[in-house]
Design a protein around this motif. Structure first.
Motif, short mmCIF file in Angstrom:
data_model
loop_
_atom_site.label_atom_id
_atom_site.label_comp_id
_atom_site.label_asym_id
_atom_site.label_seq_id
_atom_site.Cartn_x
_atom_site.Cartn_y
_atom_site.Cartn_z
N GLN A 39 0.87 -1.18 0.00
CA GLN A 39 0.00 0.00 0.00
C GLN A 39 0.90 1.22 0.00
O GLN A 39 1.59 1.50 0.98
CB GLN A 39 -0.91 0.01 1.22
CG GLN A 39 -1.89 -1.14 1.25
CD GLN A 39 -2.75 -1.11 2.50
OE1 GLN A 39 -2.88 -0.08 3.17
NE2 GLN A 39 -3.33 -2.24 2.84
N LYS A 40 0.88 1.94 -1.10
CA LYS A 40 1.76 3.09 -1.26
C LYS A 40 1.53 4.14 -0.18
O LYS A 40 2.48 4.73 0.34
CB LYS A 40 1.57 3.71 -2.64
CG LYS A 40 2.55 4.84 -2.91
CD LYS A 40 2.57 5.21 -4.37
CE LYS A 40 3.58 6.27 -4.66
NZ LYS A 40 4.95 5.86 -4.59
N THR A 41 0.27 4.38 0.19
CA THR A 41 0.00 5.41 1.20
C THR A 41 0.61 5.04 2.55
O THR A 41 1.12 5.91 3.26
CB THR A 41 -1.51 5.66 1.38
OG1 THR A 41 -2.16 4.42 1.68
CG2 THR A 41 -2.12 6.26 0.14
N ARG A 42 0.58 3.76 2.90
CA ARG A 42 1.17 3.33 4.17
C ARG A 42 2.70 3.46 4.11
O ARG A 42 3.33 3.90 5.07
CB ARG A 42 0.79 1.88 4.50
CG ARG A 42 -0.67 1.61 4.54
CD ARG A 42 -1.38 2.26 5.71
NE ARG A 42 -2.80 2.10 5.53
CZ ARG A 42 -3.63 3.10 5.22
NH1 ARG A 42 -3.19 4.33 5.12
NH2 ARG A 42 -4.91 2.88 5.05
N GLN A 43 3.27 3.04 2.99
CA GLN A 43 4.73 3.15 2.85
C GLN A 43 5.15 4.61 2.91
O GLN A 43 6.13 4.95 3.58
CB GLN A 43 5.19 2.53 1.53
CG GLN A 43 6.70 2.69 1.32
CD GLN A 43 7.17 1.98 0.08
OE1 GLN A 43 7.14 0.76 0.02
NE2 GLN A 43 7.61 2.74 -0.92
N THR A 44 4.41 5.47 2.23
CA THR A 44 4.74 6.89 2.23
C THR A 44 4.68 7.46 3.64
O THR A 44 5.57 8.21 4.05
CB THR A 44 3.77 7.66 1.30
OG1 THR A 44 3.89 7.11 -0.02
CG2 THR A 44 4.08 9.14 1.27
N TRP A 45 3.64 7.10 4.39
CA TRP A 45 3.52 7.59 5.77
C TRP A 45 4.73 7.12 6.59
O TRP A 45 5.33 7.90 7.33
CB TRP A 45 2.22 7.09 6.41
CG TRP A 45 1.97 7.74 7.73
CD1 TRP A 45 1.21 8.84 7.97
CD2 TRP A 45 2.51 7.35 9.01
NE1 TRP A 45 1.25 9.16 9.30
CE2 TRP A 45 2.04 8.26 9.96
CE3 TRP A 45 3.34 6.32 9.43
CZ2 TRP A 45 2.37 8.16 11.31
CZ3 TRP A 45 3.68 6.23 10.77
CH2 TRP A 45 3.19 7.14 11.69
N LEU A 46 5.09 5.86 6.45
CA LEU A 46 6.24 5.33 7.20
C LEU A 46 7.53 6.06 6.83
O LEU A 46 8.32 6.40 7.72
CB LEU A 46 6.39 3.83 6.95
CG LEU A 46 5.34 2.94 7.60
CD1 LEU A 46 5.36 1.54 7.00
CD2 LEU A 46 5.54 2.89 9.11
N LEU A 47 7.73 6.32 5.55
CA LEU A 47 8.95 7.01 5.12
C LEU A 47 8.98 8.45 5.61
O LEU A 47 10.06 8.97 5.91
CB LEU A 47 9.08 6.96 3.60
CG LEU A 47 9.30 5.57 3.00
CD1 LEU A 47 9.31 5.63 1.48
CD2 LEU A 47 10.55 4.91 3.53
N LEU A 48 7.83 9.08 5.71
CA LEU A 48 7.78 10.46 6.18
C LEU A 48 8.00 10.59 7.69
O LEU A 48 8.52 11.59 8.17
CB LEU A 48 6.43 11.10 5.83
CG LEU A 48 6.20 11.45 4.38
CD1 LEU A 48 4.76 11.89 4.15
CD2 LEU A 48 7.15 12.56 3.95
#
Length: 115
Positions: A39-48
């Motif tokens: 899930q791109k949105t979850r990965q993005t949140w984690l990276l941020l």
């Protein structure tokens, strides 16, 4: 029902926070890889938010490091670039506090892993 004076309370379902969703995503990746879905949105949140201990506690950060090993393409490149720029900002700042030192330690771990 209104005419009879009966009040119906709406039960609001508590939606999980973005933090909870992201940490559940990470846990699912670690514990149920066959059922896990990217899930791109979850990965993005984690990276941020991966450098913030209050959003990604230590027990999840170790899982996140294993997750980052598989990071590919532009996500990997951008993560390294951002980590290097944040580290430079911290190196140039004169103020040091415990949260900054914790973030620096996390940044070092990410850079060591991805570089």
């Amino acid at each position: 029902m209104r005419e009879k004076g009966i009040v119906v309370k709406k039960v609001e379902s508590k939606k999980p926070s973005p933090s909870e969703l992201a940490l559940n995503y990470l846990t699912s990746w670690s514990e149920n890889p066959k059922e896990w879905k990217f899930q791109k949105t979850r990965q993005t949140w984690l990276l941020l938010h991966m450098y913030e201990k209050d959003k990604v506690p230590d027990e999840y950060f170790s899982i996140l490091l294993r997750y980052l090993e598989g990071l590919q393409g532009s996500a990997r490149d951008v993560t390294v670039q951002k980590a290097e720029s944040v580290m430079k900002e911290y190196d140039n700042s004169e103020r040091e506090d415990s949260s900054q030192l914790e973030k620096c330690e996390r940044i070092r771990k990410v850079l060591q892993l991805l570089s």
